[in-house]
Enzyme design. Structure first.
Site, PDB file in Angstrom:
ATOM      1  CD  GLU A  53     -46.843  31.661  77.518  1.00 36.72           C
ATOM      2  OE1 GLU A  53     -48.019  32.036  77.715  1.00 36.72           O
ATOM      3  OE2 GLU A  53     -45.866  32.430  77.597  1.00 36.72           O
ATOM      4  NE  ARG A  57     -40.048  33.497  80.637  1.00 37.55           N
ATOM      5  CZ  ARG A  57     -40.964  34.153  81.294  1.00 37.55           C
ATOM      6  NH1 ARG A  57     -40.844  34.300  82.611  1.00 37.55           N
ATOM      7  NH2 ARG A  57     -41.997  34.658  80.693  1.00 37.55           N
ATOM      8  CE  LYS A 141     -47.248  37.646  77.446  1.00 36.65           C
ATOM      9  NZ  LYS A 141     -46.306  36.558  77.750  1.00 36.65           N
TER      10      LYS A 141
HETATM   11  C1  3PG Z   1     -44.372  35.956  82.270  1.00 37.13           C
HETATM   12  O1  3PG Z   1     -44.080  36.022  81.098  1.00 37.13           O
HETATM   13  O2  3PG Z   1     -43.563  35.812  83.196  1.00 37.13           O
HETATM   14  C2  3PG Z   1     -45.809  36.035  82.529  1.00 37.13           C
HETATM   15  O3  3PG Z   1     -46.277  37.272  82.234  1.00 37.13           O
HETATM   16  C3  3PG Z   1     -46.207  35.568  83.868  1.00 37.13           C
HETATM   17  O4  3PG Z   1     -46.381  36.607  84.720  1.00 37.13           O
HETATM   18  P1  3PG Z   1     -46.899  36.294  86.184  1.00 37.13           P
HETATM   19  O5  3PG Z   1     -45.809  35.532  86.871  1.00 37.13           O
HETATM   20  O6  3PG Z   1     -47.140  37.658  86.776  1.00 37.13           O
HETATM   21  O7  3PG Z   1     -48.172  35.476  86.019  1.00 37.13           O
END
Ligand code: 3PG
Length: 218
Positions: A53, A57, A141
């Protein structure tokens, strides 16, 4: 034999369940440098994790997805942080084979259906689960998992939402992943710990492979 050689063949057209069932953990990846995309993807695959994934961003995210899709055929590049139909379309054009969103809207759900792109929509409440289910999405999710109630929330949902499967993401770590994975309504978890920013910055691909192999064995 390298772990990557033991991965089973995938159907050309994936379902959300195919994406969730492939490994216990979906890495949530933030890439700031296109040059990191291919070696990072190869490092994860070498550890036995191929559903990747790549979050939308950063300005280079789509190009990273494109590079992985073209140059690492044994990986499956997906797009995370898909918040609009336009982002879903751009991700599909770049070669993403699945999408993950932090929330759910009918517009994003419909866009992904039109594109034939399996989507894992994010939910954090019963009403959101009902809206996503109404739109035909039952593999979801749970985000942000720890902040929104953690394993106890999933246990509570298993009664009324007995036909829904979850990928908890957000605050999931090497320390609590197994607790989530032991729940019957959890198929896999998502987390950013497999691809630490410092490992990317220093090109420490071995560490990423090690973290992937550990996650693949959960
Ligand atoms: C995100 O979208 O940033 C994810 O949920 C990852 O979260 P994490 O950094 O707590 O694994």
């Amino acid at each position: 034999m390298a772990l990557s050689q033991t991965l089973k063949a995938l159907p050309a057209k994936l379902t959300s369940l195919d994406v969730m069932q492939d490994a216990p953990v979906i890495p949530v990846i933030v890439l700031n440098d296109v040059a990191h995309a291919v070696p990072m993807a190869r490092a994860l695959v070498a550890g036995g994790i191929r559903m990747l994934e790549v979050t939308l961003r950063t300005p280079v995210a789509l190009e990273c997805i494109e590079r992985i899709a073209k140059e690492v055929p044994e990986a499956v590049a997906g797009a995370g942080t898909v918040r609009t139909p336009a982002e879903a379309q751009a991700a599909a054009r770049a070669g993403a084979r699945f999408a993950v969103s932090p929330g759910f809207t009918n517009a994003v759900g419909q866009a992904c259906r039109d594109l034939g792109l399996p989507l894992l929509p994010g939910v954090a409440t019963g009403s959101e689960i009902m809206m996503a289910s109404e739109a035909g999405y039952r593999e979801l999710k749970f985000f942000p998992a720890m902040q929104a109630g953690g394993p106890a929330m999933l246990k509570a949902w298993s009664g009324p939402f007995f036909d829904v499967k979850f990928c908890p993401t957000g605050g999931v770590s090497v320390n609590n992943a197994k607790e989530f994975l032991s729940l019957p309504n959890v198929v896999c978890v998502g987390g950013s710990w497999l691809v630490p920013g410092d490992a990317l910055a220093t090109g420490d691909w071995e560490s990423i492979t090690r973290l992937a192999a550990q996650a693949a064995s959960f």
